[in-house]
Design an enzyme around this catalytic site. Structure first.
Site, PDB file in Angstrom:
ATOM      1  N   GLY A  93       0.808  -1.224   0.000  1.00 40.15           N
ATOM      2  CA  GLY A  93       0.000   0.000   0.000  1.00 40.15           C
ATOM      3  C   GLY A  93       0.832   1.261   0.000  1.00 40.15           C
ATOM      4  NE  ARG A  94       3.850   2.293   5.174  1.00 43.31           N
ATOM      5  CZ  ARG A  94       4.286   2.826   6.292  1.00 43.31           C
ATOM      6  NH1 ARG A  94       4.709   4.057   6.313  1.00 43.31           N
ATOM      7  NH2 ARG A  94       4.306   2.116   7.391  1.00 43.31           N
ATOM      8  CE  LYS A 114       7.431   0.549   5.989  1.00 47.93           C
ATOM      9  NZ  LYS A 114       7.894  -0.372   7.016  1.00 47.93           N
ATOM     10  CG  ASP A 126      -0.196   9.069   3.748  1.00 42.99           C
ATOM     11  OD1 ASP A 126       0.318   7.927   3.847  1.00 42.99           O
ATOM     12  OD2 ASP A 126       0.132  10.020   4.470  1.00 42.99           O
ATOM     13  NE  ARG A 177      11.105  -1.878   2.367  1.00 44.77           N
ATOM     14  CZ  ARG A 177      10.005  -2.239   3.010  1.00 44.77           C
ATOM     15  NH1 ARG A 177      10.042  -2.580   4.259  1.00 44.77           N
ATOM     16  NH2 ARG A 177       8.856  -2.252   2.382  1.00 44.77           N
ATOM     17  NE  ARG A 184       4.819  -9.295   1.629  1.00 40.75           N
ATOM     18  CZ  ARG A 184       5.240  -8.146   2.137  1.00 40.75           C
ATOM     19  NH1 ARG A 184       4.986  -7.859   3.366  1.00 40.75           N
ATOM     20  NH2 ARG A 184       5.886  -7.284   1.391  1.00 40.75           N
ATOM     21  CG  ASP A 253       0.640  -8.558   6.816  1.00 39.25           C
ATOM     22  OD1 ASP A 253       0.115  -9.089   7.804  1.00 39.25           O
ATOM     23  OD2 ASP A 253       0.925  -7.354   6.757  1.00 39.25           O
ATOM     24  CG  ASN A 254       4.344  -7.494   8.701  1.00 37.07           C
ATOM     25  OD1 ASN A 254       4.295  -7.082   7.543  1.00 37.07           O
ATOM     26  ND2 ASN A 254       3.786  -6.859   9.711  1.00 37.07           N
ATOM     27  CG  ASP A 263       6.411  -4.355   8.193  1.00 39.36           C
ATOM     28  OD1 ASP A 263       6.484  -3.266   8.772  1.00 39.36           O
ATOM     29  OD2 ASP A 263       5.554  -4.608   7.339  1.00 39.36           O
TER      30      ASP A 263
HETATM   31  P1  AMP Z   1       2.345  -2.913   8.031  1.00 41.77           P
HETATM   32  O1  AMP Z   1       1.687  -2.654   9.338  1.00 41.77           O
HETATM   33  O2  AMP Z   1       3.436  -1.903   7.711  1.00 41.77           O
HETATM   34  O3  AMP Z   1       2.786  -4.318   7.863  1.00 41.77           O
HETATM   35  O4  AMP Z   1       1.232  -2.629   6.935  1.00 41.77           O
HETATM   36  C1  AMP Z   1       0.048  -3.352   6.832  1.00 41.77           C
HETATM   37  C2  AMP Z   1      -0.663  -2.956   5.564  1.00 41.77           C
HETATM   38  O5  AMP Z   1      -1.025  -1.567   5.614  1.00 41.77           O
HETATM   39  C3  AMP Z   1       0.142  -3.120   4.291  1.00 41.77           C
HETATM   40  O6  AMP Z   1      -0.745  -3.515   3.282  1.00 41.77           O
HETATM   41  C4  AMP Z   1       0.686  -1.745   4.053  1.00 41.77           C
HETATM   42  O7  AMP Z   1       1.001  -1.535   2.698  1.00 41.77           O
HETATM   43  C5  AMP Z   1      -0.486  -0.879   4.497  1.00 41.77           C
HETATM   44  N1  AMP Z   1      -0.051   0.469   4.906  1.00 41.77           N
HETATM   45  C6  AMP Z   1       0.626   0.824   6.027  1.00 41.77           C
HETATM   46  N2  AMP Z   1       0.822   2.155   6.060  1.00 41.77           N
HETATM   47  C7  AMP Z   1       0.278   2.676   4.930  1.00 41.77           C
HETATM   48  C8  AMP Z   1       0.147   3.991   4.374  1.00 41.77           C
HETATM   49  N3  AMP Z   1       0.649   5.078   4.986  1.00 41.77           N
HETATM   50  N4  AMP Z   1      -0.506   4.116   3.192  1.00 41.77           N
HETATM   51  C9  AMP Z   1      -1.014   3.046   2.558  1.00 41.77           C
HETATM   52  N5  AMP Z   1      -0.936   1.794   3.021  1.00 41.77           N
HETATM   53  C10 AMP Z   1      -0.300   1.593   4.193  1.00 41.77           C
HETATM   54 MG    MG Z   2       3.968  -5.191   6.464  1.00 38.26          MG
END
Ligand code: AMP
Ligand code: MG
Length: 495
Positions: A93-94, A114, A126, A177, A184, A253-254, A263
């Site tokens: 998502g980002r 990232k 965002d 990175r 995953r 997912d991590n 992550d």
């Molecule tokens: P994470 O907690 O970093 O493992 O993220 C979990 C999910 O939320 C993943 O699909 C990320 O891509 C999404 N995500 C986290 N932060 C953002 C952000 N600021 N904008 C869009 N997607 C996000």
């Molecule tokens: Mg993640």
């Protein structure tokens, strides 16, 4: 202008072989991308010219502001169990997979960004990242690497030149990175949850070719894949626990198929030993507490096993479930033996004795509620093994009479049964028990300064953490516990 294939070349097996597992995507345009830190030694190992990476085109690549067409950048699809609840669609998502590079040894790495902007997987987010968390991942990831723990690694941290709204406005940043892949458990879940068995099969074959190629022609390769991933996770989580690392967001997912740490959102290291230690602000029930990580590792692998049922035996799911379950059930014993081997090394025990497990557990019991600094304890034990007096190690405990003194008697008796010289043993202990870890108060101090434009504390801490086993004069404050007024530490993810 973007970089030419002659300046940086990619070999994108994911795009070539896994059509339907990603969305082709580009990064956001940023007003003023600026390289803040580049990991020169990693760039060199990857065969990437630091001269090229530091040009405007290089910085555009490292931020996603402008990506060359031959990079074929993509956003990866994946699902995942987050805090126990299943989300069928998460995905990058980002983040963006810029492309795959082959390093000097011919090993394949994903170059992944990232904070590179919104993608079709962004949901309400965002797509951005901000400076503090980007530098945090840079610092802690590299510290983990120096500690010998498999991990994604930071190649570069850049500013984007825009401000991003969080609790307050913060400087936008992008982390570049690398990891040996971003496959995953959640990648498998994405397709398994949709009943797309053929795709799960394709993914499993791809994972085997990429990470466990010796399995490629085996008839039981999917069951064997499960075993390998289980063992990789066992080994990884034991290493986390042995060094006092709390990942903080062990959602499926991590958790990687390669067994690398990815992550670094809400992770932190424990100061004093506490199995219930939780730092993440969103982990209200302590699901991912320090001492719960091994159990969660098994839970996550059970979710992985579920995705492989139709592959392990397409004709008889009962049989497949039985076989996967019996492999899963071996996890606790495997974990215990991995952890115990690590504890023997931490305690300077080279022989295997039957009561070592009791001895290792006894040390943990003696540490409970004693405010003993986990990292410094093992360095002090090495000094004791070498023949120095017992007082410094005793002084780490609030009340050594409560249990530690008795434990020490047992430990000294056990040391008598070792054959190698005490000096050699103490040296071996100091090669695996770090003097320096990314202590929370130091990490925070360096990030606050960086937010004010002062990178000196970050650079100093980075330098110390790059050689975590080499105690050196002048670096004493990096080995000290947090000052009493630092208080309870809290971390945030998705920031
Ligand atoms: P994470 O907690 O970093 O493992 O993220 C979990 C999910 O939320 C993943 O699909 C990320 O891509 C999404 N995500 C986290 N932060 C953002 C952000 N600021 N904008 C869009 N997607 C996000
Ligand atoms: Mg993640």
């Amino acid at each position: 202008m973007s970089l030419q294939p002659s300046e940086i070349s990619f070999d994108n097996s994911y795009v070539r072989e896994l059509d339907g597992f990603f969305v082709p995507w580009k990064g956001a345009e940023f007003p003023a991308p600026e390289l803040l830190r580049l990991n020169h030694s990693l760039a060199e190992q990857l065969g990437l010219s630091t001269k090229t990476l530091t040009t405007d085109e290089g910085v555009n690549l490292l931020t996603g502001a402008s990506l060359p067409d031959h990079a074929a950048s993509i956003a990866l699809a994946y699902a995942g169990h987050q805090f126990g609840g299943f989300s069928p669609q998460l995905g990058d998502g980002r983040a963006l997979l810029v492309g795959e590079v082959l390093d000097l040894d011919g090993d394949r790495y994903d170059l992944h960004l990232k904070g590179s902007g919104r993608t079709p997987f962004s949901r309400g987010g965002d797509g951005k990242a901000v400076l503090g968390p980007v530098l945090r991942e840079y610092l802690i990831g590299e510290a983990m690497h120096a500690l010998g723990i498999p991990t994604s690694r930071a190649l570069a941290a850049s500013l984007t030149g825009e401000m991003v709204a969080r609790e307050k406005l913060e400087q936008g940043a992008v982390l570049a990175r690398v990891a040996s892949s971003h496959l995953r458990i959640g990648t498998f879940q994405f397709f398994a949850a949709r009943g797309e068995t053929e795709k799960v099969c394709k993914l499993a074959d791809y994972a085997i070719n990429r990470h466990y190629p010796d399995l490629a022609n085996q008839s039981e390769r999917y069951l064997e894949l499960f075993r390998r991933v289980r063992d990789a996770q066992v080994s990884l989580i034991a290493k986390w626990v042995l060094v006092g690392f709390v990942h903080g967001v062990m959602n499926t997912d991590n958790m990687t198929i390669s067994g690398e740490t990815i992550d670094y959102g809400p992770c932190a290291f424990i100061d004093t030993y506490d199995p219930k230690a939780v730092f993440s602000s969103i982990d209200e029930h302590g699901r991912y507490a320090y001492g719960s990580q091994p159990t969660i590792g098994q839970w996550n692998l059970a979710r992985f096993a579920e995705t492989l049922i139709d592959l392990v035996n397409p004709d008889d799911s009962k049989d497949a479930i039985e076989r996967l379950t019996s492999e899963l059930n071996i996890y606790p014993a495997k974990y215990q033996s991995e952890w115990l081997a690590g504890m023997r090394a931490k305690l300077g025990l080279l022989r295997n004795d039957d009561d070592d497990l009791q001895l290792a557990n006894g040390l943990y019991e003696s540490m409970e509620n004693q405010n003993v600094d986990f990292t410094n304890l093992f360095r002090s034990l090495a000094a004791l093994v070498e023949g120095n007096d017992k007082e410094p190690v005793r002084a780490l405990f609030d009340d050594p009479q409560a249990g530690f003194n008795d434990w020490l008697v047992r430990y000294e008796a056990r040391l008598q049964r070792e054959e190698t010289s005490p000096v050699a043993r103490a040296q071996a202990m100091n090669r695996i028990n770090p003097a320096y870890i990314p202590r929370n108060h130091l990490v925070e101090e360096s990030l606050s300064a960086a937010n004010e434009g002062d990178m000196k504390p970050f650079d100093q801490l980075y330098e110390v953490l790059s050689h975590p086993f080499d105690e050196r004069p002048g670096a004493e404050r990096f080995a000290e516990p947090a000052p009493a007024d630092f208080g309870r530490y809290m971390t945030f993810c998705g920031t």
